[in-house]
Design a protein around this motif. Structure first.
Motif, PDB file in Angstrom:
ATOM      1  N   VAL A  71       0.821  -1.205   0.000  1.00 55.19           N
ATOM      2  CA  VAL A  71       0.000   0.000   0.000  1.00 55.19           C
ATOM      3  C   VAL A  71       0.862   1.264   0.000  1.00 55.19           C
ATOM      4  N   THR A  72       2.158   1.117   0.279  1.00 52.40           N
ATOM      5  CA  THR A  72       3.055   2.274   0.312  1.00 52.40           C
ATOM      6  C   THR A  72       3.695   2.561  -1.042  1.00 52.40           C
ATOM      7  N   MET A  94       7.164   5.518  -4.695  1.00 49.38           N
ATOM      8  CA  MET A  94       7.450   5.942  -6.071  1.00 49.38           C
ATOM      9  C   MET A  94       7.759   7.436  -6.119  1.00 49.38           C
ATOM     10  N   LYS A  95       6.996   8.218  -5.355  1.00 52.33           N
ATOM     11  CA  LYS A  95       7.223   9.668  -5.316  1.00 52.33           C
ATOM     12  C   LYS A  95       8.484  10.006  -4.526  1.00 52.33           C
ATOM     13  N   LEU A 147      10.869   6.578  -8.469  1.00 56.55           N
ATOM     14  CA  LEU A 147      11.023   5.293  -9.144  1.00 56.55           C
ATOM     15  C   LEU A 147       9.701   4.862  -9.758  1.00 56.55           C
ATOM     16  N   SER A 148       9.762   3.966 -10.743  1.00 60.52           N
ATOM     17  CA  SER A 148       8.553   3.447 -11.384  1.00 60.52           C
ATOM     18  C   SER A 148       7.962   2.308 -10.562  1.00 60.52           C
ATOM     19  N   MET A 149       6.706   1.941 -10.857  1.00 61.95           N
ATOM     20  CA  MET A 149       6.044   0.838 -10.182  1.00 61.95           C
ATOM     21  C   MET A 149       6.815  -0.470 -10.371  1.00 61.95           C
ATOM     22  N   TRP A 182       9.629  -4.614  -6.648  1.00 63.23           N
ATOM     23  CA  TRP A 182      10.624  -5.615  -6.250  1.00 63.23           C
ATOM     24  C   TRP A 182      10.763  -5.705  -4.728  1.00 63.23           C
ATOM     25  N   LEU A 183      10.248  -4.711  -3.997  1.00 62.77           N
ATOM     26  CA  LEU A 183      10.194  -4.835  -2.546  1.00 62.77           C
ATOM     27  C   LEU A 183       9.334  -6.028  -2.141  1.00 62.77           C
ATOM     28  N   SER A 184       8.307  -6.317  -2.935  1.00 67.02           N
ATOM     29  CA  SER A 184       7.467  -7.497  -2.681  1.00 67.02           C
ATOM     30  C   SER A 184       7.964  -8.704  -3.435  1.00 67.02           C
ATOM     31  N   THR A 185       8.228  -8.528  -4.740  1.00 63.97           N
ATOM     32  CA  THR A 185       8.647  -9.669  -5.553  1.00 63.97           C
ATOM     33  C   THR A 185       9.979 -10.243  -5.071  1.00 63.97           C
ATOM     34  N   GLY A 186      10.965  -9.379  -4.790  1.00 64.78           N
ATOM     35  CA  GLY A 186      12.260  -9.844  -4.315  1.00 64.78           C
ATOM     36  C   GLY A 186      12.157 -10.515  -2.961  1.00 64.78           C
TER      37      GLY A 186
END
Length: 467
Positions: free
Chosen positions: A33-34, A39-40, A44-46, A51-55
């Motif tokens: 949710v952050t 991004m702002k 950075l782009s979505m 990658w904070l979740s995917t990684g």
């Protein structure tokens, strides 16, 4: 009834392991949710921020793949303490992170902790709970790892709205400390450890495969689903996975015993479980971002939209586990998979006309279905293999659960990203709504696929019972 009794020490050990696992999975999705805020803040782009979740999920998956070996090699109490301390260190790194890369490193440290904590929870249950009460306690375990991803966005949204995203890591620290202390004094060893040779090469192959497939879906968001980048990563990942399978069957080193996949009913169970978790993590990622990008909701409201369904899911899971103990696995799992199909079809039908109340209602139906099916599918699947392979079956289910989450997050993000880049003449809110609708259609297809797999599985189990 004496042989069905569960000691107080075992109960406290389950509470300690459950709390640590819950914290790991809570943090897993609380950052979703952050993403607009990050991004702002970091410009950075979505596709980068996700990658904070995917990684995180990728490393959790790899860690879980080693859990069967680690539990055979080391005492589970020692593994638990290591996981708890790693989570605390990771929380400090994230909470103090001055930039995105440091934040990602902290998340990866936490991923190792979570990757060991969740299989430990189920290992304690499988080793120390009587068979007659296994469904109930596996339901409690399923509640911990199944509901926390949905509560995560509410927790993350509340902290981001009232304070900042850093408080996500600070506020959870006392709970982790309590969990570590509780587990350290109550977890006992039931199985003798042994010294096997670890299959490092197999783990490297598995890690490369996981990364390539997840990166393929990420690239799809940037370059399209027909791009050479998507198909190149995907095919390369599948080739490396085939090499891993070949190596595992011809190696005398220990990682994960793939003979568990010789059981068709186990394979059908883990495939359905994978899809259910992919939908769970995928939609818990999608809905908070959809609410912010389409409706302009703040992070608190976006996370709260799925809170009711999450709470209902948590209440239902132990109840559905008792149904498995008393009536068999087919009854609760069929109910749950049917409700999931209904929920996803509703999201797909109303995808371009959603409101916050509709999201709450549809997600409530999904939460009910998830509560009836998730933990029971795992319990039923583990029962399809010999007792000697339970550790490997447990590791396989937990690995698939987390990897499903990473793939679910990557796919949902890729479809959203590709839609946001599809037409410069339309607003981002309209494009995000269109991308969300495409996500809902895909989730509905996956729900129906899981439903069919479950029906086939129980047909096969019925035939096996008669043979």
């Amino acid at each position: 009834m004496q042989n069905q009794a569960v000691s107080r020490k075992t109960m406290l050990a389950i509470v300690g392991a459950g709390l640590l696992a819950f914290c790991g999975v809570l943090v897993e999705t609380s950052m979703n949710v952050t993403f607009p805020t990050l991004m702002k803040q970091f410009n950075l782009s979505m596709s980068v921020v996700q990658w904070l979740s995917t990684g995180y999920l990728l490393l959790v998956s790899l860690t879980m793949a080693t859990s069967a070996y680690i539990q055979r090699r080391y005492k589970i109490r020692s593994i638990f303490i290591f996981a708890g301390l790693s989570f605390i260190v990771g929380s400090f790194v994230c909470g103090l992170a001055p930039n995105f890369m440091t934040l990602l490193i902290g998340r990866l440290i936490q991923a190792v902790a979570t990757g060991y904590a969740i299989p430990l929870l189920f290992a304690i249950i499988l080793q120390q709970i009587p068979v007659a009460r296994l469904g109930l306690f596996m339901g409690i375990g399923g509640m911990v790892v199944g509901v926390a991803p949905s509560i995560g966005p509410t927790y993350g949204g509340m902290n981001t709205y009232l304070f900042s995203w850093r408080e996500i890591f600070w506020f959870i620290l006392p709970v982790v400390v309590i969990a570590v202390l509780l587990g350290s004094f109550t977890i006992t060893q039931k199985i003798k450890t042994r010294r096997d040779t670890f299959d490092l090469f197999g783990l490297i192959l598995l890690g490369i495969s996981f990364f390539l497939v997840a990166e393929g879906f990420t690239e799809a968001g940037n370059f399209g689903w027909l791009s050479s980048q998507f198909w190149g990563f995907l095919i390369a990942g599948l080739v490396v996975m085939a090499l891993f399978v070949y190596h595992s069957f011809h190696s005398d080193r220990d990682l994960l015993d793939l003979s568990i996949f010789k059981s068709p009913t186990f394979v059908l169970s883990i495939m359905a479980y994978f899809l259910i978790q992919l939908m769970n993590i995928g939609i818990s990622y999608l809905l908070p971002n959809y609410s912010q990008l389409v409706f302009g909701a703040n992070s608190l409201a976006a996370g709260a939209a799925i809170l009711l369904g999450s709470l209902v899911s948590g209440i239902v899971q132990p109840i559905s586990g008792r149904l498995l103990d008393s009536h068999g696995a087919g009854y609760p799992i069929r109910i749950g998979s049917t409700l999931i199909v209904i929920a996803m079809l509703l999201f797909a039908i109303f995808g371009l006309h959603l409101t916050i109340p509709l999201i709450v209602f549809f997600y409530l139906i999904f939460g009910l279905g998830f509560g009836f099916s998730f933990g029971n599918v795992m319990t039923n699947g583990i029962k399809q293999v010999d007792d000697s392979l339970q550790q490997d079956a447990n590791a396989a289910f937990n690995t698939s659960q987390q990897y499903a989450g990473s793939i679910g997050t990557a796919i949902m993000a890729a479809i959203l990203t590709s839609s946001q880049h599809s037409d410069s003449h339309l607003s981002q809110a309209v494009l995000s709504a269109r991308g969300g609708h495409h996500d809902f259609i895909l989730l509905a297809v996956l729900a129906m696929t899981a439903f069919v797999l479950i029906l086939i599985n129980f047909q096969k189990q019925a035939k096996n019972a008669k043979a």
